[in-house]
Design an enzyme around this catalytic site. Structure first.
Site, PDB file in Angstrom:
ATOM      1  CE  LYS A   1      -3.685  -2.210   0.108  1.00 35.94           C
ATOM      2  NZ  LYS A   1      -5.126  -1.723  -0.997  1.00 35.94           N
ATOM      3  CG  ASP A   2       5.103   1.557   2.244  1.00 30.13           C
ATOM      4  OD1 ASP A   2       3.655   1.798   2.590  1.00 30.13           O
ATOM      5  OD2 ASP A   2       6.751   1.331   2.557  1.00 30.13           O
TER       6      ASP A   2
END
Length: 346
Positions: A48-49
């Site tokens: 999700k970064d």
């Protein structure tokens, strides 16, 4: 900007370019070569970064995000952590609506990263005013100078992985990849990666992983939303009780459903066999590969890439807790070997 001497300006320079590592023992009985894309090597320890940084930077370029604004999002934990991390570096406030299904570890991490957290009941319909979708929308409407990321319905979720994860896998396998196996929650990871890979070679099979209790697999097969498919399940970040537009169903060839119990034990097995401490959905992804292997789906020359979305440290109170596993009824004569062995010296 990345420096030649490998000194970085901040943690955001570390997003992406995660390693691809061969799986040796857990897939040893299956035909083909299997590789894990280990997304816990991102600074926020999850895939999700990629979307947090990409979506925020696109919003900045378009003038949607301004200094002092507040970022609002719904999350099962990982996206929230990544958004909080990016917000710290870039100077934004961060408010997160989190499902109560998220582990206590994840919720504590979000608070530690300075986010304001609203914990919402997990087992309510998506249009219930208490659901984390509706809570985030309400907060956005009430708060001037806020931006709602809305990952489930944001095309940029797909674009982030099209721009990074897909090209990385293609390059790392030297174009030899034959199958991609990835869990589907918002659908951004599998959709964006699949879109890029299919453009390079349309014969690559894209296999999504879904949970029992989720509507995603049936919707993919019928294009009909069936509420009867919905019931509570334990895996976080996998499956949905709504249809996210961030899932491009046309790029995915099929879905495989996995159970909470099998996925939990397989996550533990990954740690014991490969030395990789990964999250619940990584167990789900390998469980799907096992089930496909039982169906003789893989051939000797296949190159299968599986995405491991996050790190096991976020599930210490869940799948890596013997107490939690026992409370769920997950231990039986078949799975006793996954009990952790601890001896106390007095």
């Amino acid at each position: 900007m990345k420096q030649k001497n490998k000194v970085f300006d901040n943690v955001l320079d570390l997003v992406g370019n995660t390693p691809l590592v061969k799986l040796n023992r857990i897939t040893s009985k299956l035909k083909g070569a299997f590789y894990a894309k280990i997304e816990s090597f991102n600074p926020g320890q999850s895939s999700k970064d990629r979307i947090a940084l990409y979506i925020i930077e696109q919003a900045e370029k378009q003038g949607i995000l301004k200094p002092g604004d507040t970022i609002i999002e719904t999350t099962s934990g990982n996206t929230g952590f990544s958004l909080a991390m990016v917000s710290i570096i870039k100077g934004y406030e961060c408010i997160l609506a989190v499902s109560s299904k998220s582990s206590a570890d994840k919720i504590d991490m979000l608070k530690t990263m300075g986010a304001k957290v609203y914990v919402c009941p997990a087992h309510v319909s998506a249009d219930d005013p208490r659901s984390y979708y509706q809570v985030a929308k309400r907060l956005h409407e009430e708060m001037k100078g806020s931006v709602y990321i809305n990952q489930y319905f944001n095309q940029l979720n797909i674009d982030a992985h099209y721009a990074s994860t897909g090209p990385e896998i293609w390059e790392q396998t030297e174009g030899k990849i034959t199958h991609l196996v990835a869990c589907s929650g918002t659908g951004g990871t599998i959709s964006g990666t699949a879109k890029y890979l299919k453009e390079q070679n349309p014969d690559i099979e894209i296999i999504g992983v879904d949970a029992f209790g989720s509507v995603i697999k049936k919707y993919h097969e019928t294009r009909e939303f069936d509420e009867k498919e919905i019931y509570p399940y334990r895996i976080e970040g996998l499956g949905k009780n709504l249809i996210p537009t961030a899932t491009d169903f046309d790029t995915i060839d099929e879905f495989v459903k996995v159970t909470d119990e099998d996925s939990a034990h397989t996550a533990r097995e990954i740690a014991r066999t490969e030395g990789m401490f990964v999250g619940y959905t990584s167990g789900a992804a390998i469980q799907a590969i096992k089930q496909l292997g039982e169906e003789k789906r893989f051939k000797k020359d296949d190159v299968v890439v599986v995405i491991f979305p996050d790190h096991g440290s976020r599930y210490m109170s869940k799948v890596y807790s013997d107490k939690w596993m026992n409370d769920q009824g997950f231990f039986d004569s078949i799975h006793e070997e996954t009990l952790q062995s601890i001896e106390y010296i007095k």
